[in-house]
Design an enzyme around this catalytic site. Sequence first.
Site, PDB file in Angstrom:
ATOM      1  N   GLU A 331      40.123  36.481   5.965  1.00 36.23           N
ATOM      2  CA  GLU A 331      40.951  36.668   7.160  1.00 36.23           C
ATOM      3  C   GLU A 331      40.073  36.614   8.416  1.00 36.23           C
ATOM      4  OE1 GLU A 331      44.023  40.011   9.016  1.00 36.23           O
ATOM      5  OE2 GLU A 331      42.524  40.612   7.549  1.00 36.23           O
ATOM      6  N   HIS A 332      39.074  37.487   8.465  1.00 38.44           N
ATOM      7  CA  HIS A 332      38.142  37.548   9.593  1.00 38.44           C
ATOM      8  C   HIS A 332      36.752  37.146   9.102  1.00 38.44           C
ATOM      9  CE1 HIS A 332      41.114  39.963  11.839  1.00 38.44           C
ATOM     10  NE2 HIS A 332      41.236  40.698  10.758  1.00 38.44           N
TER      11      HIS A 332
END
Length: 437
Positions: A331-332
């Site tokens: 995601e990040h």
Amino acid sequence: MSQIIFRFPEEREAFAKRFQTHKALFDRGVLTGIYSIFDDVALHKDDGIRKATSTYDQVVLDDLILPQDYIDESIASLTPALRAAIDQAIENVREVNKAMKPQSWELEIRPGTVIGEKVNPLDSVGIWIPARKGPLISTSIMLVTAAKVAGIRNIIVGMPPLPNGLGDPGTVAAARLAGADHFVVGNGVSIIAGFAQGTPSVPEVDGIFGPGPGGIAAAMSVALAFGKKTVVGLGPTECVILADESADPSTVAHDLINEGEHGPDSSSLLVTTSGRLAIEVERLLRQCIDKAEEPRKSYLRNVFGPSGKGAILIMPDMDEACRLINDFAPEHLMVVCQEELQDRVLGQINRAGEILIGTCTPFSAANYGIGITAVLPTNGFARAFSGITVKDMVTYSTIGQLNQEALEALYPLIKEIGSYEKLPGHVEAARIRVHRN
């Protein structure tokens, strides 16, 4: 903390075992329960939402709609400093989404042939803002502002109720200031079911967006079956930090905590080619977790404990590290390495919801202040999906226009393919135009 350092390729299997359930955001059993709630809301409308809220959230609701005076009070209750921070965050998100906003266009691609796209905002959206592990002002700002920039006329925010039956005041205030029109409270899956089907209190909408645990992600997937635009795979937060020996261990340890403190189901990984960095980060992590306050301390102990999804991976080289990151599809992603490596690394990584570059770009800056979206796909969904922005709040109508000469040039193609597909009406519809003179 249990063993969290894994050397590759020697300990690949041990790492894989730790993350063996990671790509299973929800299963068929969860979907069965979600469909039951959708059916109950379809049959009993608001009472179905009240029932689910009482059962799963232990809150008895009289009204599902937040009254205007409570919304006004929520805004008035903001401290001047928090109000200023919210206003600045909204403006930053607005600037970014304006830059990203798709535009209608036309092009004469061949003589007499015009093609293009007409961009149309959705008429209405339902925004789900979770609060199971704490309020998420930032999420409400990002999603509502994106919808507002898109030009959506009716923005309804749903959120779980507090014990008093109302929504978190800071989140309500931030969403209203960002442009939300109405607010409803209730169990998350049942509110999404309401957005998908409509009840007296929860209007049916065109798009439904928002993050959450597996049940919420499953509900968003079910909403697709009702023709609702959504982005799936927005589960518990996860991050990867890709670092070489130049990275500061203290900074890296705090960045791992940044995402790990969201909840016990968070994923927080360091991928590095430096054994020295890995050992020092592990030592500092232990110190930071010991100093944390509850409930975040318990969350972090779970993330970096035996059953958690916190880990430090020592890779043989950067190429192997990039391959692993693409497979994980975080995601990040934060990239902290020497400048001469940076372009090479970024050229190889193509599966991440968000890429933050350099020592001065922490996850918290992207979560709150840069203006880029932090509502991003998790659990490997970044291999095929992207974060929610203004681009998700619109539809595209393709445009085509021919003049007489262009149609005549296409007629042989239409005749041949239409005849082969045994669709004479197709051929005749073009023929009478070509030969009408």
